[in-house]
Design an enzyme around this catalytic site. Structure first.
Site, PDB file in Angstrom:
ATOM      1  CE1 TYR A 124      -3.440  -2.716   0.662  1.00 13.56           C
ATOM      2  CE2 TYR A 124      -4.600  -0.636   0.727  1.00 13.56           C
ATOM      3  CZ  TYR A 124      -4.621  -1.999   0.595  1.00 13.56           C
ATOM      4  OH  TYR A 124      -5.792  -2.644   0.392  1.00 13.56           O
ATOM      5  CE  LYS A 187       2.516 -18.193   0.614  1.00 13.46           C
ATOM      6  NZ  LYS A 187       1.740 -19.424   0.825  1.00 13.46           N
ATOM      7  CG  ASP A 220      -1.126 -20.092   2.142  1.00 15.64           C
ATOM      8  OD1 ASP A 220      -0.649 -19.715   3.232  1.00 15.64           O
ATOM      9  OD2 ASP A 220      -0.505 -20.839   1.371  1.00 15.64           O
ATOM     10  CG  ASP A 244      -7.835  -4.108   2.218  1.00 17.23           C
ATOM     11  OD1 ASP A 244      -8.894  -3.858   2.818  1.00 17.23           O
ATOM     12  OD2 ASP A 244      -7.625  -3.785   1.030  1.00 17.23           O
TER      13      ASP A 244
END
Ligand code: NAD
Length: 352
Positions: A124, A187, A220, A244
């Protein structure tokens, strides 16, 4: 005592829900001196920008603000008023509680999760370029600001400083609100430098909070776990983009965006807003659910230390939703935005 608070109505359906939220908050009896300032696509032409300087100045001065959603054009134009406000005011922590309410149709019951999203960096940060390559694939020009070339690149900044303060915020929130567990989500197995740094920093911060359980999940797996066993989770802390996405997933678990509130918090400054966007297709129809913005108002009252008023207002909202008589379309009713707000005000006035 009276609080001076900035109100940004926003655009799309923003002004409708802002107007009724203001009425509901006034009906709690907490004295608020509203300073209304305009931002968003509806006023961009009038001011030459969707984010006029007086909006930032008003929030800086009053330290507390509540806003309706603001449209972000996709792919071109002004980046995002919402992202700009968070960056400009260093509102580094995005707080999004997701609670089940009786009367809201959902496959899940008793959800009580809190998503804490880092608000200032990650993908972002808006450091993006288009890349022009020659026939052999060599980059011949790297320029900022243009879009729609054949390929593009985005930079993902993650810092120890920003990670430390967001993870600390999550643990402090957990402690203050008697929560039991904080889960850091990344991740880091693939993005070893950026998410790796986030994870390593989270582990360091967690060592100072032995009274609160700490665990880690990959993003995930987190998505699957939240769909299958949401009751196992409590406070989640995530970098900006995952935060988000997970916020919307959690809003889905509790029955939709219409009831998901949010807050953006910095050092001594806070901006409250619903998780949902401007839902432009319903603009002017007095149709969308005002609950998410009203519950953002509950978070605001709580932040101001007006605990009793916050509890009373949340109870009034809960009752209206549970009764299902005067609720908007997304909750299975036919009431207008303004009618649902009036009903909440009626409940606020009931003694006891
Ligand atoms: P959205 O949240 O505006 O709407 C998606 C759908 O969710 C709507 O079509 C509607 O069916 C439902 N919905 C949303 N709010 C609702 C409410 N209060 N009551 C009942 N149903 C509701 O998402 P979008 O269509 O992806 O975004 C529209 C615009 O809002 C975009 O420009 C986006 O960038 C912007 N946006 C702004 C904010 C913000 O101001 N903080 C947040 C998210 C999106």
């Amino acid at each position: 005592m009276s609080y001076k608070i900035t109100l940004i109505p926003g655009d799309g359906t923003g002004p409708e829900i802002s107007q009724v939220t203001k009425r509901v908050l006034d009906a709690t009896g907490v004295k608020i001196d509203w300073e209304v300032v305009e931002a968003g696509s509806d006023v961009a032409e009038k001011y030459g920008t969707p984010l006029p300087e007086n909006v930032i100045n008003s929030i800086r001065k009053n330290k507390v603000a509540i806003k309706g959603p603001i449209t972000t054009p996709i792919g071109s134009g002004f980046r995002s008023v919402n992202v700009a406000l968070r960056k400009e005011l260093d509102l580094y922590a995005c707080l999004r509680p997701c609670k089940s309410y009786i009367g809201v149709k959902s496959k899940y019951e008793n959800i009580n999760l809190v998503v804490i999203r880092e608000n200032t960096e990650d993908l972002y940060a808006g450091v993006e370029f288009d890349i022009n390559t020659d026939a052999t694939g060599q980059i011949i020009k790297l320029s900022e600001g243009k879009i729609r070339s054949d390929s593009a690149i985005s930079i993902k900044p993650i810092s120890r400083f920003a990670t430390e303060r967001i993870v600390k915020f999550a643990f402090e929130y957990a402690r203050k609100n008697k929560r039991k567990k904080v889960t850091a989500v990344t991740k880091a197995n693939i993005m070893k430098f950026t998410d790796g740094l986030f994870l390593e920093t989270a582990r360091e911060v967690a060592k100072n909070y032995s009274d609160i359980e700490y665990e880690e999940r990959l993003i995930d797996n987190m998505c699957m776990q939240l769909v299958q066993k949401p009751e196992l989770y409590d406070v989640l802390v995530l970098p900006n983009l995952y935060g988000d996405i997970i916020s919307d997933l959690c809003a889905g678990l509790i029955g939709g965006l219409g009831i998901a509130p949010g807050a953006n918090i910095g050092e001594g400054i806070a901006l409250f807003e619903p998780v949902h966007g401007s839902a432009p297709k319903y603009k002017g129809l007095d149709k969308v659910n005002p609950t998410a913005m009203i519950l953002s108002g509950v978070l605001m009252l709580d932040y101001l230390g007006e605990k009793k008023a916050a509890e009373k207002l949340e109870k009034a909202v809960k009752t209206v939703i549970a009764e299902k008589k005067v609720v908007t379309y997304d909750l299975g009713g036919t009431a207008k935005t303004s009618e649902m707000a009036d009903e909440i005000i009626r409940k606020l006035r009931v003694k006891g």
